[in-house]
Design an enzyme around this catalytic site. Structure first.
Site, PDB file in Angstrom:
ATOM      1  N   GLU A   1     -23.272  -2.075  -4.610  1.00 15.23           N
ATOM      2  CA  GLU A   1     -22.604  -2.621  -5.789  1.00 15.23           C
ATOM      3  C   GLU A   1     -22.783  -4.134  -5.921  1.00 15.23           C
ATOM      4  O   GLU A   1     -22.327  -4.736  -6.897  1.00 15.23           O
ATOM      5  CB  GLU A   1     -21.112  -2.288  -5.746  1.00 15.23           C
TER       6      GLU A   1
ATOM      7  N   THR B   1       8.979   2.944  15.636  1.00 17.16           N
ATOM      8  CA  THR B   1       9.878   4.052  15.313  1.00 17.16           C
ATOM      9  C   THR B   1      10.152   4.939  16.518  1.00 17.16           C
ATOM     10  O   THR B   1      11.247   5.486  16.666  1.00 17.16           O
ATOM     11  CB  THR B   1       9.287   4.902  14.172  1.00 17.16           C
TER      12      THR B   1
ATOM     13  N   TYR C   1      16.117   3.743   9.051  1.00 23.73           N
ATOM     14  CA  TYR C   1      16.574   3.564  10.422  1.00 23.73           C
ATOM     15  C   TYR C   1      16.173   2.179  10.935  1.00 23.73           C
ATOM     16  O   TYR C   1      15.476   1.418  10.256  1.00 23.73           O
ATOM     17  CB  TYR C   1      15.975   4.651  11.326  1.00 23.73           C
TER      18      TYR C   1
ATOM     19  N   THR D   1       4.035   2.941  13.837  1.00 28.89           N
ATOM     20  CA  THR D   1       2.902   3.567  13.156  1.00 28.89           C
ATOM     21  C   THR D   1       2.265   2.710  12.065  1.00 28.89           C
ATOM     22  O   THR D   1       1.114   2.944  11.690  1.00 28.89           O
ATOM     23  CB  THR D   1       3.331   4.912  12.539  1.00 28.89           C
ATOM     24  N   ASP D   2       2.995   1.707  11.555  1.00 30.16           N
ATOM     25  CA  ASP D   2       2.469   0.942  10.415  1.00 30.16           C
ATOM     26  C   ASP D   2       1.152   0.249  10.719  1.00 30.16           C
ATOM     27  O   ASP D   2       0.249   0.204   9.869  1.00 30.16           O
ATOM     28  CB  ASP D   2       3.502  -0.085   9.946  1.00 30.16           C
TER      29      ASP D   2
END
Length: 353
Positions: free
Chosen positions: A310, A36, A50, A116-117
């Site tokens: 767990e 971006t 965009y 950024t992803d």
């Protein structure tokens, strides 16, 4: 004749002064990968929808003339992609290039512009594979370069200033956006749109950028960079590892598919503290018996996936992810599998890195 001599003397003095000033500044290399920060929109108010990875590195540098005040900057276009398309091959190429550059005496720091992803994943991969104490800073933007109040220019300026600082050396790979400094291991993208999206949700930021100067308040305790045991210099491929996400009514279909594909490892993003439903536990148990390494992590986003919490990891011969997110656990498992398939040795790595 005297006037010409005087002009030459003045010109020589100016050039010498400029050379001295350049020599006094650190040399920072900007490696551009797209994203971006290099994106463009249809209008100045386009902040979604965009096109990423359109602007080249030279234009990024030209857009921030203030960079010359803090460093001698050069740019190199390594990739030109949206970061959702980042692959293992991209990581190997990028890490090798970073190591080549940092081995040079005339390179004092590196800034990597990135979408950024998957920025946090690239940062963590480099955190484990870069072999230098010199600063490496990843930076991106949440708004394209054409938007009103685009955050890319100030983020880039701060990243170069950070990579120029001796205070940033030896702290591992850093991520700098929105005036904050975060550790590669700890930071994650937390919001789809806002400029303050990158946060270290468990432990907080390392510090801030204030008027182009880094202010640190803490360091990171886990090993990284020069203290890492991982060497990718001769690797041209990483082991196949994938992530399986857990949810109510989850089936074993994805796990069986990854086993059938011959994957070497699987990270289970479990509910809560990495809990396993009955069908998923059965599938992972069978996968482990076939030789696949299984790492238990959590989909919650914060907290520790406790060993033998767990699930009985000792009995199942599973590995617990500690507080690594599933996507970062995958990176550490891939690198760990280049050295060993022993689950005890891999668990040590998860507690060390």
């Amino acid at each position: 004749m005297m006037i010409q001599t005087l002009r030459l003397t003045v010109l020589s003095s100016v050039l010498l002064s400029a050379a001295v000033m350049a020599a006094d500044k650190p040399n920072v290399m900007i490696l551009a990968t797209g994203g971006t920060i290099a994106g463009t929109g249809a209008t100045s108010t386009t902040t979604v929808g965009y096109t990423a990875a359109k602007v080249g590195v030279e234009r990024l540098i030209e857009a921030v003339p203030e960079l010359k005040n803090v460093a001698n900057v050069k740019g190199e276009q390594v990739f030109q992609i949206a970061s959702e398309n980042m692959t293992n091959d991209h990581w190997l190429k990028l890490s090798k290039r970073v190591n080549e550059l940092l081995a040079q005496r005339d390179v004092d720091g590196i800034v990597i512009t990135h979408g950024t992803d998957t920025l946090e994943e690239t940062a963590y991969f480099l955190n484990l594979t870069v072999k230098s104490k010199k600063p490496v800073v990843l930076v991106g933007a949440m708004r394209p370069s054409t938007a009103i109040s685009a955050d890319g220019p100030i983020n880039l300026y701060n990243a170069v200033a950070l990579a120029s600082s001796k205070d940033a050396a030896g702290r591992g790979v850093l991520v700098s956006l929105n005036d904050q400094i975060n550790a590669a291991r700890e930071v994650t993208k937390t919001n789809t749109m806002t400029t303050d999206t990158f946060r270290s949700t468990d432990l907080g930021a390392l510090g801030y950028m204030v008027s182009g100067k880094p202010v640190f308040y803490r360091g990171t305790a886990r090993k990284h960079t020069t203290d890492s045991e991982f060497d990718i210099s001769k690797l041209d491929k990483l082991p196949a590892v994938n992530v399986v996400y857990s949810y109510a009514n989850a089936t074993r279909t994805a796990i069986d598919a990854f086993v059938g594909a011959g994957d070497e490892g699987i990270v289970h993003a479990g509910t809560g503290n990495g809990s396993l439903s009955t069908p998923v536990k059965a599938a992972l148990t069978e996968a482990r018996k076939k030789g696949m390494i299984v790492v238990r992590s959590s989909r919650t986003g914060t907290g520790i996936t406790a060993r033998n919490g767990e699930a009985n990891d000792d009995e199942l011969d599973f590995v617990a992810a500690d507080n690594l997110s599933p996507q970062k656990a995958r990176i550490l498992l891939m690198l760990g599998l280049t050295k060993t398939h022993d689950t005890k040795a891999l668990q040590r790595m998860f507690m060390m890195y």
